[in-house]
Design an enzyme around this catalytic site. Structure first.
Site, PDB file in Angstrom:
ATOM      1  N   PRO A 110      43.021  29.102  19.951  1.00 54.15           N
ATOM      2  CA  PRO A 110      44.708  28.983  19.576  1.00 54.15           C
ATOM      3  C   PRO A 110      45.056  28.114  19.374  1.00 54.15           C
ATOM      4  CG  PRO A 110      44.129  30.225  21.578  1.00 54.15           C
ATOM      5  CD  PRO A 110      43.021  29.143  21.667  1.00 54.15           C
ATOM      6  N   GLU A 111      46.196  28.048  18.246  1.00 57.07           N
ATOM      7  CA  GLU A 111      46.656  26.853  17.369  1.00 57.07           C
ATOM      8  C   GLU A 111      47.976  27.544  17.657  1.00 57.07           C
ATOM      9  OE1 GLU A 111      45.123  24.256  14.614  1.00 57.07           O
ATOM     10  OE2 GLU A 111      42.757  25.267  15.002  1.00 57.07           O
ATOM     11  N   LYS A 159      50.671  23.137  22.066  1.00 57.47           N
ATOM     12  CA  LYS A 159      49.277  24.249  22.544  1.00 57.47           C
ATOM     13  C   LYS A 159      49.285  24.845  24.109  1.00 57.47           C
ATOM     14  CE  LYS A 159      45.635  22.194  19.430  1.00 57.47           C
ATOM     15  NZ  LYS A 159      45.025  21.129  19.725  1.00 57.47           N
ATOM     16  N   ARG A 168      35.569  31.369  28.622  1.00 58.52           N
ATOM     17  CA  ARG A 168      35.228  30.250  28.798  1.00 58.52           C
ATOM     18  C   ARG A 168      35.911  29.303  30.510  1.00 58.52           C
ATOM     19  NH1 ARG A 168      32.733  27.810  23.333  1.00 58.52           N
ATOM     20  NH2 ARG A 168      32.184  26.463  24.119  1.00 58.52           N
ATOM     21  N   ARG A 221      32.002  20.604  16.403  1.00 56.00           N
ATOM     22  CA  ARG A 221      33.357  20.780  15.079  1.00 56.00           C
ATOM     23  C   ARG A 221      33.095  20.789  13.520  1.00 56.00           C
ATOM     24  NH1 ARG A 221      37.322  15.905  15.214  1.00 56.00           N
ATOM     25  NH2 ARG A 221      38.096  17.166  17.481  1.00 56.00           N
TER      26      ARG A 221
END
Ligand code: ZN
Length: 270
Positions: free
Chosen positions: A2-3, A58, A111, A260
């Site tokens: 989530p950003e 965030k 996670r 990434r």
């Protein structure tokens, strides 16, 4: 992960539903993510009530009637459920709050990398990294001049620079790609090679990409509910490697370095 646009959507979703609502019971089922003693967490939340929901970078910040805050950084996979108690609980549910309106607010995290803090008396500086966050990208304080001045303190590739939350808060890997695409700037360009005009375009792209995405995600969350994976269909280049660039039709490049993924158009971004 989530950003900013996702967190803005959560903020809006919960602000339509929980301010003023009492918390009748709190249960911690996976203590690992809760950065507070379990007893303290339960005692502080039980009998409390929610105030306005806020956001910083965030972090989603649930204010409480007691003037404490529940501050959550979902990291890669933290998500929420807001549902009747009978609805099936997800396997990695970390805590559950039973609300006076008959709903439950649950936090689950596949996670278990997210972090849940209980912030007493607005002592946000006790939350790791919180105090180092740069300005909010959509705030009035972040003028083009302020942005340029801050930007010039950083070196290295521009994508890494805008991911650094001490520059501006809330940008993650997906929206960094989108912002650089909108600004026409190659992600591996060195910050020191950017012209004043590039900096201006970058500043405008940060604000337009994030505000437009926040509006889209907010609307979808309201219509379709809380997501298990972020709403990302509106993205133009991120995770679209090999697909045609929406500007020029050339194939979108995808480069994976470390963990990434970076996507960009070699034609439109210089
Ligand atoms: Zn292109």
């Amino acid at each position: 992960m989530p950003e900013l646009p996702d967190l803005e959507a959560y903020r809006s979703f919960f602000n339509r539903r929980i301010p003023g609502v009492g918390i009748e019971a709190a249960t911690v089922s996976i203590a690992l993510v809760v950065r507070a003693p379990k007893d303290d967490f339960i005692a502080t939340l039980t009998g409390n009530a929610f105030g306005e929901v806020e956001r910083r970078g965030k972090f989603i910040l649930f204010s409480l009637k007691s003037e404490d805050y529940l501050a959550i950084h979902p990291m890669l996979s933290g998500r929420f459920q807001y549902c009747p108690p009978k609805e099936k609980r997800r396997a990695k549910t970390c805590f559950t709050l039973a609300l006076a309106n008959g709903q439950e607010l649950r936090y689950f995290d596949e996670r278990l990398m997210g972090k849940v803090y209980l912030v007493k008396e607005r002592a946000f500086d006790a939350v790791p990294r919180f105090g180092e966050l740069g300005p909010e990208p959509l705030s009035e304080e972040l003028t083009e001049e302020v942005f340029g001045e801050r930007l010039r303190r950083f070196r290295g590739q521009i994508k890494n620079v805008i991911l650094n939350e001490t520059l501006v808060a809330g940008i993650g890997n997906a929206y960094a790609d989108e912002i650089l695409f909108a600004a026409g700037i190659h992600p591996y360009r060195k910050r020191t090679e950017l012209s004043a005009e590039d900096e201006g375009r970058l500043h405008r792209a940060i604000r337009s990409v994030l505000s437009e995405a926040a509006a889209i995600v907010t609307e979808r969350m309201e219509k379709e509910g809380l997501p298990v994976a972020e709403y990302r269909d509106h993205l133009k280049v991120h995770r679209r490697g090999g697909q045609p660039c929406p500007n020029c039709g050339a194939s979108i490049t995808e480069i994976t370095a470390g963990q990434r993924i970076t996507n960009f158009c070699r034609h439109c971004q210089a």
